[in-house]
Motif scaffolding. Structure first.
Motif, PDB file in Angstrom:
ATOM      1  N   PRO A  43       3.009  13.185  -3.132  1.00  0.00           N
ATOM      2  CA  PRO A  43       3.692  11.953  -3.548  1.00  0.00           C
ATOM      3  C   PRO A  43       4.056  11.063  -2.354  1.00  0.00           C
ATOM      4  CG  PRO A  43       5.062  13.872  -4.030  1.00  0.00           C
ATOM      5  CD  PRO A  43       3.735  14.378  -3.576  1.00  0.00           C
ATOM      6  N   GLY A  44       4.389  11.655  -1.238  1.00  0.00           N
ATOM      7  CA  GLY A  44       4.713  10.860  -0.060  1.00  0.00           C
ATOM      8  C   GLY A  44       3.504  10.103   0.475  1.00  0.00           C
ATOM      9  N   MET A  45       2.352  10.742   0.530  1.00  0.00           N
ATOM     10  CA  MET A  45       1.145  10.078   1.013  1.00  0.00           C
ATOM     11  C   MET A  45       0.688   9.007   0.024  1.00  0.00           C
ATOM     12  SD  MET A  45       0.625  11.189   3.988  1.00  0.00           S
ATOM     13  CE  MET A  45      -0.993  10.519   4.316  1.00  0.00           C
ATOM     14  N   ARG A  46       0.837   9.276  -1.257  1.00  0.00           N
ATOM     15  CA  ARG A  46       0.499   8.270  -2.264  1.00  0.00           C
ATOM     16  C   ARG A  46       1.380   7.033  -2.078  1.00  0.00           C
ATOM     17  NH1 ARG A  46       0.964  10.994  -7.062  1.00  0.00           N
ATOM     18  NH2 ARG A  46       3.162  10.493  -7.133  1.00  0.00           N
ATOM     19  N   ARG A  47       2.643   7.269  -1.841  1.00  0.00           N
ATOM     20  CA  ARG A  47       3.586   6.172  -1.611  1.00  0.00           C
ATOM     21  C   ARG A  47       3.208   5.394  -0.345  1.00  0.00           C
ATOM     22  NH1 ARG A  47       8.957   4.674  -2.247  1.00  0.00           N
ATOM     23  NH2 ARG A  47      10.002   4.077  -0.319  1.00  0.00           N
ATOM     24  N   LEU A  48       3.026   6.098   0.752  1.00  0.00           N
ATOM     25  CA  LEU A  48       2.727   5.451   2.035  1.00  0.00           C
ATOM     26  C   LEU A  48       1.429   4.653   1.976  1.00  0.00           C
ATOM     27  CD1 LEU A  48       3.199   5.033   5.095  1.00  0.00           C
ATOM     28  CD2 LEU A  48       2.056   7.249   5.444  1.00  0.00           C
ATOM     29  N   ASN A  49       0.352   5.297   1.595  1.00  0.00           N
ATOM     30  CA  ASN A  49      -0.946   4.619   1.571  1.00  0.00           C
ATOM     31  C   ASN A  49      -1.023   3.560   0.479  1.00  0.00           C
ATOM     32  OD1 ASN A  49      -1.886   6.089   3.750  1.00  0.00           O
ATOM     33  ND2 ASN A  49      -2.880   7.629   2.483  1.00  0.00           N
ATOM     34  N   GLY A  50      -0.422   3.838  -0.663  1.00  0.00           N
ATOM     35  CA  GLY A  50      -0.456   2.891  -1.767  1.00  0.00           C
ATOM     36  C   GLY A  50       0.306   1.616  -1.468  1.00  0.00           C
ATOM     37  N   TYR A  51       1.534   1.747  -0.959  1.00  0.00           N
ATOM     38  CA  TYR A  51       2.323   0.561  -0.624  1.00  0.00           C
ATOM     39  C   TYR A  51       1.630  -0.261   0.453  1.00  0.00           C
ATOM     40  CZ  TYR A  51       6.568   1.984  -3.188  1.00  0.00           C
ATOM     41  OH  TYR A  51       7.478   2.314  -4.145  1.00  0.00           O
ATOM     42  N   TYR A  52       1.105   0.419   1.464  1.00  0.00           N
ATOM     43  CA  TYR A  52       0.455  -0.310   2.554  1.00  0.00           C
ATOM     44  C   TYR A  52      -0.804  -1.020   2.054  1.00  0.00           C
ATOM     45  CZ  TYR A  52      -1.640  -1.550   6.969  1.00  0.00           C
ATOM     46  OH  TYR A  52      -2.203  -2.254   7.997  1.00  0.00           O
ATOM     47  N   ALA A  53      -1.603  -0.333   1.251  1.00  0.00           N
ATOM     48  CA  ALA A  53      -2.846  -0.937   0.745  1.00  0.00           C
ATOM     49  C   ALA A  53      -2.543  -2.159  -0.120  1.00  0.00           C
ATOM     50  CB  ALA A  53      -3.652   0.088  -0.048  1.00  0.00           C
ATOM     51  N   ARG A  54      -1.538  -2.049  -0.992  1.00  0.00           N
ATOM     52  CA  ARG A  54      -1.183  -3.189  -1.835  1.00  0.00           C
ATOM     53  C   ARG A  54      -0.739  -4.390  -0.998  1.00  0.00           C
ATOM     54  NH1 ARG A  54       0.400   0.924  -5.199  1.00  0.00           N
ATOM     55  NH2 ARG A  54       2.554   0.977  -4.487  1.00  0.00           N
ATOM     56  N   ALA A  55       0.101  -4.154  -0.012  1.00  0.00           N
ATOM     57  CA  ALA A  55       0.584  -5.252   0.831  1.00  0.00           C
ATOM     58  C   ALA A  55      -0.557  -5.854   1.654  1.00  0.00           C
ATOM     59  CB  ALA A  55       1.696  -4.755   1.754  1.00  0.00           C
ATOM     60  N   PHE A  56      -1.409  -5.006   2.211  1.00  0.00           N
ATOM     61  CA  PHE A  56      -2.539  -5.479   3.009  1.00  0.00           C
ATOM     62  C   PHE A  56      -3.488  -6.299   2.147  1.00  0.00           C
ATOM     63  CE2 PHE A  56      -6.734  -5.291   4.837  1.00  0.00           C
ATOM     64  CZ  PHE A  56      -6.522  -5.439   6.201  1.00  0.00           C
ATOM     65  N   ASN A  57      -3.817  -5.782   0.975  1.00  0.00           N
ATOM     66  CA  ASN A  57      -4.736  -6.484   0.078  1.00  0.00           C
ATOM     67  C   ASN A  57      -4.160  -7.825  -0.380  1.00  0.00           C
ATOM     68  OD1 ASN A  57      -6.708  -4.546   0.255  1.00  0.00           O
ATOM     69  ND2 ASN A  57      -6.094  -3.482  -1.615  1.00  0.00           N
ATOM     70  N   LEU A  58      -2.877  -7.859  -0.668  1.00  0.00           N
ATOM     71  CA  LEU A  58      -2.244  -9.108  -1.073  1.00  0.00           C
ATOM     72  C   LEU A  58      -2.314 -10.134   0.056  1.00  0.00           C
ATOM     73  CD1 LEU A  58      -0.647 -10.541  -3.317  1.00  0.00           C
ATOM     74  CD2 LEU A  58       1.431  -9.651  -2.252  1.00  0.00           C
ATOM     75  N   ARG A  59      -2.017  -9.706   1.255  1.00  0.00           N
ATOM     76  CA  ARG A  59      -2.030 -10.604   2.414  1.00  0.00           C
ATOM     77  C   ARG A  59      -3.425 -11.143   2.718  1.00  0.00           C
ATOM     78  NH1 ARG A  59       0.175  -8.580   8.055  1.00  0.00           N
ATOM     79  NH2 ARG A  59       2.118  -9.523   7.397  1.00  0.00           N
TER      80      ARG A  59
END
Length: 110
Positions: A43-59
């Motif tokens: 769950p921690g890796m899902r959180r870390l990678n998921g949040y970062y990917a969403r923010a990066f993709n949005l930007r």
């Protein structure tokens, strides 16, 4: 990797009650040596990678996966194994030709 990723990593470490022993951020990936409570890695890796990917993709106007594959984890079984993993992590930028010594790489815990 950006300072945003660093912020997300610190928040994940605190939230998941991890202990970070070593890290290195490379140009296309990262390595962590962490102690995790039972059942908190996924769950921690899902959180870390998921949040970062969403923010990066949005930007950057992108969508989909940012990291090519699922993270890879290995259970450290002994002090000797821990030392090998620590060396691998800290020497990664040297082996990639990005710096001459681990201490020269700004984005690592060495």
């Amino acid at each position: 990797m950006t300072t945003m990723f660093c912020t997300l990593l610190v928040r994940t470490i605190v939230r998941m009650d991890w202990v970070c022993r070593a890290f290195v951020f490379m140009t296309t990936h990262y390595h962590l040596l962490i102690e995790t409570p039972a059942e908190s890695l996924q769950p921690g890796m899902r959180r870390l990678n998921g949040y970062y990917a969403r923010a990066f993709n949005l930007r950057h106007g992108r969508s989909g996966h940012l990291f090519g594959e699922r993270y890879h984890d290995v259970m450290v079984e002994s002090d000797e194994h821990m030392l090998r993993v620590f060396r691998y992590i800290t020497l990664n930028p040297v082996e990639a030709g990005l710096c001459g010594r681990p201490s020269d790489w700004y984005w690592g815990s060495y």
